[in-house]
Design a protein around this motif. Sequence first.
Motif, PDB file in Angstrom:
ATOM      1  N   MET A  49       0.548  -1.062   0.041  1.00  0.00           N
ATOM      2  CA  MET A  49       0.101   0.184  -0.157  1.00  0.00           C
ATOM      3  C   MET A  49       0.970   1.143   0.306  1.00  0.00           C
ATOM      4  N   ASN A  50       1.903   1.013   0.160  1.00  0.00           N
ATOM      5  CA  ASN A  50       2.596   2.471   1.111  1.00  0.00           C
ATOM      6  C   ASN A  50       3.687   2.894  -1.043  1.00  0.00           C
ATOM      7  N   LYS A  51       3.312   1.482  -1.235  1.00  0.00           N
ATOM      8  CA  LYS A  51       3.963   1.505  -2.529  1.00  0.00           C
ATOM      9  C   LYS A  51       3.229   1.865  -3.813  1.00  0.00           C
ATOM     10  N   ASN A  52       1.815   1.602  -3.160  1.00  0.00           N
ATOM     11  CA  ASN A  52       0.523   1.548  -4.749  1.00  0.00           C
ATOM     12  C   ASN A  52      -0.226   2.635  -4.331  1.00  0.00           C
ATOM     13  N   TYR A  53      -0.734   3.528  -3.011  1.00  0.00           N
ATOM     14  CA  TYR A  53      -1.557   4.245  -2.679  1.00  0.00           C
ATOM     15  C   TYR A  53      -1.650   5.183  -3.546  1.00  0.00           C
ATOM     16  N   LYS A  54      -0.971   6.059  -4.656  1.00  0.00           N
ATOM     17  CA  LYS A  54      -1.343   6.999  -5.717  1.00  0.00           C
ATOM     18  C   LYS A  54      -2.027   6.015  -7.042  1.00  0.00           C
ATOM     19  N   PHE A  55      -2.371   4.859  -6.850  1.00  0.00           N
ATOM     20  CA  PHE A  55      -2.686   4.092  -8.211  1.00  0.00           C
ATOM     21  C   PHE A  55      -4.984   4.582  -7.703  1.00  0.00           C
ATOM     22  N   ASN A  56      -5.904   4.492  -9.345  1.00  0.00           N
ATOM     23  CA  ASN A  56      -6.862   4.699  -8.301  1.00  0.00           C
ATOM     24  C   ASN A  56      -7.893   3.937  -9.537  1.00  0.00           C
ATOM     25  N   VAL A  57      -7.711   2.566  -8.460  1.00  0.00           N
ATOM     26  CA  VAL A  57      -8.210   1.705  -7.947  1.00  0.00           C
ATOM     27  C   VAL A  57      -9.106   1.137  -7.130  1.00  0.00           C
ATOM     28  N   SER A  58      -9.941   0.369  -7.361  1.00  0.00           N
ATOM     29  CA  SER A  58     -11.087   0.460  -5.589  1.00  0.00           C
ATOM     30  C   SER A  58     -10.528  -0.809  -4.771  1.00  0.00           C
ATOM     31  N   ILE A  59     -11.002  -0.724  -3.519  1.00  0.00           N
ATOM     32  CA  ILE A  59     -10.876  -1.246  -2.179  1.00  0.00           C
ATOM     33  C   ILE A  59     -10.257  -2.881  -2.957  1.00  0.00           C
ATOM     34  N   GLU A  60     -11.689  -3.447  -3.794  1.00  0.00           N
ATOM     35  CA  GLU A  60     -11.809  -5.061  -4.322  1.00  0.00           C
ATOM     36  C   GLU A  60      -9.997  -4.879  -4.940  1.00  0.00           C
ATOM     37  N   ARG A  61      -9.493  -4.192  -6.134  1.00  0.00           N
ATOM     38  CA  ARG A  61      -8.062  -4.230  -6.407  1.00  0.00           C
ATOM     39  C   ARG A  61      -7.267  -4.518  -5.591  1.00  0.00           C
ATOM     40  N   PHE A  62      -7.242  -3.771  -4.263  1.00  0.00           N
ATOM     41  CA  PHE A  62      -5.682  -4.056  -3.739  1.00  0.00           C
ATOM     42  C   PHE A  62      -6.004  -5.022  -2.881  1.00  0.00           C
ATOM     43  N   ALA A  63      -7.461  -5.853  -2.164  1.00  0.00           N
ATOM     44  CA  ALA A  63      -7.567  -7.296  -1.674  1.00  0.00           C
ATOM     45  C   ALA A  63      -7.234  -7.586  -2.448  1.00  0.00           C
ATOM     46  N   TYR A  64      -7.758  -7.614  -3.571  1.00  0.00           N
ATOM     47  CA  TYR A  64      -7.545  -9.142  -4.440  1.00  0.00           C
ATOM     48  C   TYR A  64      -5.682  -9.381  -4.780  1.00  0.00           C
ATOM     49  N   LEU A  65      -5.252  -7.672  -5.446  1.00  0.00           N
ATOM     50  CA  LEU A  65      -3.333  -7.443  -5.129  1.00  0.00           C
ATOM     51  C   LEU A  65      -2.477  -8.292  -4.188  1.00  0.00           C
ATOM     52  N   THR A  66      -3.626  -8.040  -2.742  1.00  0.00           N
ATOM     53  CA  THR A  66      -2.703  -8.798  -1.999  1.00  0.00           C
ATOM     54  C   THR A  66      -2.933 -10.070  -1.326  1.00  0.00           C
ATOM     55  N   GLY A  67      -3.628 -11.230  -1.907  1.00  0.00           N
ATOM     56  CA  GLY A  67      -3.958 -12.412  -2.087  1.00  0.00           C
ATOM     57  C   GLY A  67      -4.862 -12.517  -0.777  1.00  0.00           C
ATOM     58  N   ARG A  68      -5.947 -11.852  -0.441  1.00  0.00           N
ATOM     59  CA  ARG A  68      -6.821 -11.379   0.765  1.00  0.00           C
ATOM     60  C   ARG A  68      -8.505 -11.206   0.112  1.00  0.00           C
ATOM     61  N   SER A  69      -9.068 -11.792   0.660  1.00  0.00           N
ATOM     62  CA  SER A  69     -10.640 -10.992   0.826  1.00  0.00           C
ATOM     63  C   SER A  69     -10.296 -10.050   0.615  1.00  0.00           C
ATOM     64  N   ILE A  70     -11.712  -9.322   0.432  1.00  0.00           N
ATOM     65  CA  ILE A  70     -12.858  -7.668   0.606  1.00  0.00           C
ATOM     66  C   ILE A  70     -11.879  -8.056   2.401  1.00  0.00           C
ATOM     67  N   SER A  71     -13.102  -8.753   2.839  1.00  0.00           N
ATOM     68  CA  SER A  71     -13.003  -8.842   4.349  1.00  0.00           C
ATOM     69  C   SER A  71     -11.724  -8.954   5.303  1.00  0.00           C
ATOM     70  N   SER A  72     -10.861  -9.847   4.493  1.00  0.00           N
ATOM     71  CA  SER A  72      -9.611  -9.713   5.553  1.00  0.00           C
ATOM     72  C   SER A  72      -8.760  -8.563   5.323  1.00  0.00           C
ATOM     73  N   PHE A  73      -9.197  -8.105   4.004  1.00  0.00           N
ATOM     74  CA  PHE A  73      -7.833  -7.071   3.879  1.00  0.00           C
ATOM     75  C   PHE A  73      -8.448  -5.986   4.631  1.00  0.00           C
ATOM     76  N   LYS A  74      -9.553  -5.938   4.772  1.00  0.00           N
ATOM     77  CA  LYS A  74     -10.204  -4.404   6.023  1.00  0.00           C
ATOM     78  C   LYS A  74      -9.969  -4.988   6.979  1.00  0.00           C
ATOM     79  N   ARG A  75      -9.523  -6.344   7.461  1.00  0.00           N
ATOM     80  CA  ARG A  75      -9.475  -6.384   8.543  1.00  0.00           C
ATOM     81  C   ARG A  75      -7.874  -6.443   9.009  1.00  0.00           C
TER      82      ARG A  75
END
Length: 264
Positions: A170-196
């Motif tokens: 996230m500290n590397k890629n926060y400037k990209f305008n993509v959805s939270i779902e995309r960030f969750a997917y790219l970090t290998g997490r479900s949306i719920s585990s990503f938020k947690r």
Amino acid sequence: MKIEGITSCYIGPAISPEQFIPEHFFIYLLRGSIVGYDGHRNSVMRPGEYCIARKNHLARYSKQPDAGEFAKVVVIFDEAFLKGFQQRHKIAAASPTIGGSFLPGEKSGRVQNFVQSLEPYYRGNGQLDEPFADLKREELLLILLQIHPDWAGILFDFGIPEKIDLEAFMNKNYKFNVSIERFAYLTGRSISSFKRDFRQIFNDTPSRWLIQKRLREAYFLISKKGKKPSDIYLDIGFEDLSHFSFAFKKLFGATPGSLLGKPS
């Protein structure tokens, strides 16, 4: 090199306008230049150069016309096509290699000749005649794998992203305008585990953290580097200038332009 009449030629499914790359694609530049950003560095592509934009990566690029002209050839290597190609040509699975969002290609007369060979099949509407589209994709991929055999480990990796270090990503890629779902997917997490996991690391929600992180970067760029708000809002992840200005004033109590001594 120039192909008369071609401004943009696409082979395969439509390319996504997102800053998330859902499928690998090949891009060859005919006229103008492209500046690409992968979260780490900017790279420039010029006429006669090509690269692969990698699936499941974040990237954005801006085109720079030359004397008002810009032209490229884009070939999308979607997963269905790649799986069929792998079966037809008996390509063994290989471990993916490490790399960024863009894989620059070596200059090759074979690639240049391939691009020239598209002209008889070009319909003038950004597409090739349908009966030839997959044949030309197959031809191009055979050429690329001869030049870059190590690309097989990337192109034929059909796995999903594995769980990675969320804080570093996230500290590397926060400037990209993509959805939270995309960030969750790219970090290998479900949306719920990503938020947690996100709250445990940053003590905040992803949406609020992203906005504040982007705005603090904007504050630095404007106040310390003298950047104009209109020149940076897209680069730090905002979709339009008015939303950026509203959010900036809400956080800092001043408009972005006021930091430069100008109304905003």
